[in-house]
Design a protein around this motif. Sequence first.
Motif, short mmCIF file in Angstrom:
data_model
loop_
_atom_site.label_atom_id
_atom_site.label_comp_id
_atom_site.label_asym_id
_atom_site.label_seq_id
_atom_site.Cartn_x
_atom_site.Cartn_y
_atom_site.Cartn_z
N LEU A 1 -2.67 14.73 -1.18
CA LEU A 1 -1.45 13.94 -1.16
C LEU A 1 -1.76 12.52 -0.68
CD1 LEU A 1 1.88 14.21 -1.11
CD2 LEU A 1 1.49 14.06 1.31
N LEU A 2 -2.59 12.41 0.36
CA LEU A 2 -2.98 11.08 0.86
C LEU A 2 -3.68 10.30 -0.25
CD1 LEU A 2 -4.29 11.47 4.52
CD2 LEU A 2 -1.99 11.09 3.67
N GLN A 3 -4.58 11.00 -0.97
CA GLN A 3 -5.30 10.32 -2.04
C GLN A 3 -4.33 9.80 -3.10
OE1 GLN A 3 -8.16 12.73 -4.31
NE2 GLN A 3 -9.57 11.01 -4.20
N GLU A 4 -3.36 10.66 -3.47
CA GLU A 4 -2.38 10.24 -4.47
C GLU A 4 -1.56 9.05 -3.96
OE1 GLU A 4 -0.36 13.65 -6.24
OE2 GLU A 4 0.96 12.29 -7.35
N PHE A 5 -1.21 9.11 -2.68
CA PHE A 5 -0.44 8.01 -2.08
C PHE A 5 -1.22 6.69 -2.19
CE2 PHE A 5 0.12 5.18 1.50
CZ PHE A 5 1.48 4.92 1.45
#
Length: 353
Positions: free
Chosen positions: A273-277
Motif C-alpha cells: 500500500l505504501l508503495q502504491e501511495f
Amino acid sequence: MKINKIFFKNSKVLPIDKFFKNVLYDKKFGYYASRFPFGEKGDFITSPRISNLFSEIIAIWIVACWESFGKPKNFNIVELGPGDGSLSDTLLQSFKKFPEFNIIKKLYLYEESKYLRKIQKKKIKNNIKWINNFNEIKKGPVIFFGNEFFDAIPIKQFKKIKNSLFEKNYILDKNYKVKQIFKKASVSDSKIIKSYQVLKKLKFIEFPKLGLKELKKITNKISKLNGCILLIDYGYFKPNNQNTLQSVMKHKKNNLFSNLGAADITAHVNFKLLQEFFLKNNLKTKDLISQKEFLENMGILERAKIVAKKMKFTEQSDLYLRIQRLLSPRYMGELFKVILAYKFNNDNFAGFK
Ligand SMILES: C[S@@+](CC[C@H](N)C(=O)[O-])C[C@H]1O[C@@H](n2cnc3c(N)ncnc32)[C@H](O)[C@@H]1O
C-alpha cells in the motif's frame, strides 16, 4: 474504567484511529506523554537499542545518498519519530568520520510527543533542530527516514459487504467498557480506499489514513526539493484480510483494551500500500526488501567483523547475538521490511538494486 472515558474526550463514538490517537498521544494521559517505553525495562526494544551497528549502517547509507545526489552544499536529513533519540545520536557520532559531509548536513527531528522531545534533548546535546513543519526546509535535497515510525500511527479498519464499506468505530457502554460498532464509511474514505489496487479484493481492510496524511506532507516536500524517504518497520507485502492491531506491555502481548494509556498499540504496515501511495504521488520506488537484505547489502556483517576484532570474547558473543536478532528470519530479519521512495534523476541508492 473511567480512563476509557477520558480517551473518548467528549465524543460518544469514535473511529478507531481517532480513539487510539487519543490513547497514544493525548498530551496528559497518552501512552507517549508520560512513560519511557524503550528497552529492557520498558515495553519494547527497537533496532537502534539492539545494536549501534544498525544506526551506523543508516549513517553510511545517508552519506552514500549524499554522494549519489552529487554532494550538494545544502543537504537535509529528517528523522521521523526518533523515540529516545538513540538513532540520531549515533548518526551524529558517525558523521564525524565524514568531515566534508558533517559540516554541511542539517539534521532535523520530527516528533509528536513533548515528553519524548525532552528525552531526545537530554540525549543529543549536539546542534540539532526539532521541526513541526517541513516548510522550514527550503534549500537542498531532503532525506526522510524512520524506524518503527509508521506502525505507531493509528489506522482505520473497514469491512466490505457487497461493494459497500463499513468503518469500525468504538463506543463506551454503561460500564465504561469499549465496544465496537460498524458505521457506513464516508464517501470520501470509500473513494480513496477503492482507488487502491492492493486493497481491491479484500473483505477486511486496514487503512492508515493518518499515516498517509503524514506521508503526503513528505512526498510534497520531496517533489519540490528532490530527495527520498526510507522507512523500516514490521509489516507484510500481501494483505490477507488480517486484523493486525496489537497491544504490547512489558514485552508481552496485552489485551487491546486493557491498560489503555499504559501499553503500546500498533499495527503491521502494509508495504504494498505504501508503495502504491508513493507511485500515485509521483515518486519512484525501489523493490521492497527485508531488513536482513538491506542490512546485509549495506555490509553489516563485514562491519561487525571489523568492530569485533577489538573486542573481548564475551563482547564478541554479545555483538553476534544482537546482529542475529536484527538479521535472523526467526527474529526481525524477515518480519521487518524496508521501502525506499525517491525523486531524483539518479537511481543509484546504496542497499538497493
Ligand atoms: C515506536 S516509536 C519508534 C522510535 C524510534 N524510531 C526507534 O526506532 O526506537 C514511534 C515514534 O514515532 C513518534 N510518532 C508517532 N506518530 C508521530 C507523528 N505523527 N509525528 C511525529 N512523530 C510521531 C512517537 O512519538 C515515537 O517517537
